[in-house]
Motif scaffolding. Structure first.
Motif, PDB file in Angstrom:
ATOM      1  N   UNK A  50      10.732   4.686  18.263  1.00 29.34           N
ATOM      2  CA  UNK A  50      10.224   3.333  18.369  1.00 29.34           C
ATOM      3  C   UNK A  50       9.963   2.571  19.295  1.00 29.34           C
ATOM      4  N   UNK A  51      11.067   2.571  20.550  1.00 29.70           N
ATOM      5  CA  UNK A  51      11.321   2.028  21.487  1.00 29.70           C
ATOM      6  C   UNK A  51      10.210   2.753  23.069  1.00 29.70           C
ATOM      7  N   UNK A  52      10.020   4.302  22.764  1.00 31.46           N
ATOM      8  CA  UNK A  52       9.735   5.070  23.853  1.00 31.46           C
ATOM      9  C   UNK A  52       8.564   4.973  24.728  1.00 31.46           C
ATOM     10  N   UNK A  53       7.848   4.005  24.074  1.00 30.57           N
ATOM     11  CA  UNK A  53       5.856   3.703  24.066  1.00 30.57           C
ATOM     12  C   UNK A  53       6.480   2.351  25.171  1.00 30.57           C
ATOM     13  N   UNK A  54       7.200   1.245  24.383  1.00 32.41           N
ATOM     14  CA  UNK A  54       7.317  -0.334  25.024  1.00 32.41           C
ATOM     15  C   UNK A  54       7.729   0.569  26.906  1.00 32.41           C
TER      16      UNK A  54
END
Length: 114
Positions: A50-54
């Motif tokens: 859930x945080x990989x893109x950011x």
């Protein structure tokens, strides 16, 4: 890679990293600490879907923001851990590779063709 480089921010290479910070940046010691923390947070963020893109996006910005320090280290022939800083051409290629790896890690669907 980011966990490995972050470890240098508090080890015996810390003094060398502080010396790389361009003179226009206030509190180079604080900047080295801050960037080390950001590298750790980014590395952990890459592992959480859930945080990989950011995390990938933030780490790309961090790499770009830190590049002037690498330019300074190469041009002024600074040392890191007693070894010469990576030559500028090689460092530039490494930056491109790291940014491409972050794109693949954080945005794997970008290359998905239907």
């Amino acid at each position: 890679m980011f966990l490995f480089t972050a470890s240098a921010h508090w080890g015996k290479r810390r003094v060398d990293l502080i010396a790389m910070v361009p003179p226009a940046i206030p509190r180079p010691d604080l900047m080295v600490t801050l960037t080390g923390v950001l590298e750790i947070l980014g590395a952990v963020g890459l592992l959480i879907p859930t945080t990989a893109k950011a995390a990938a996006a933030c780490l790309m910005v961090l790499l770009i923001a830190l590049f002037p320090a690498n330019i300074r280290a190469a041009r002024e022939k600074l040392t890191i851990g007693g070894k010469p800083a990576t030559p500028l051409l090689l460092r530039t290629l490494l930056q491109v590779i790291f940014i491409c790896a972050l794109i693949l890690a954080g945005f794997p669907d970008i290359f998905h063709v239907s």
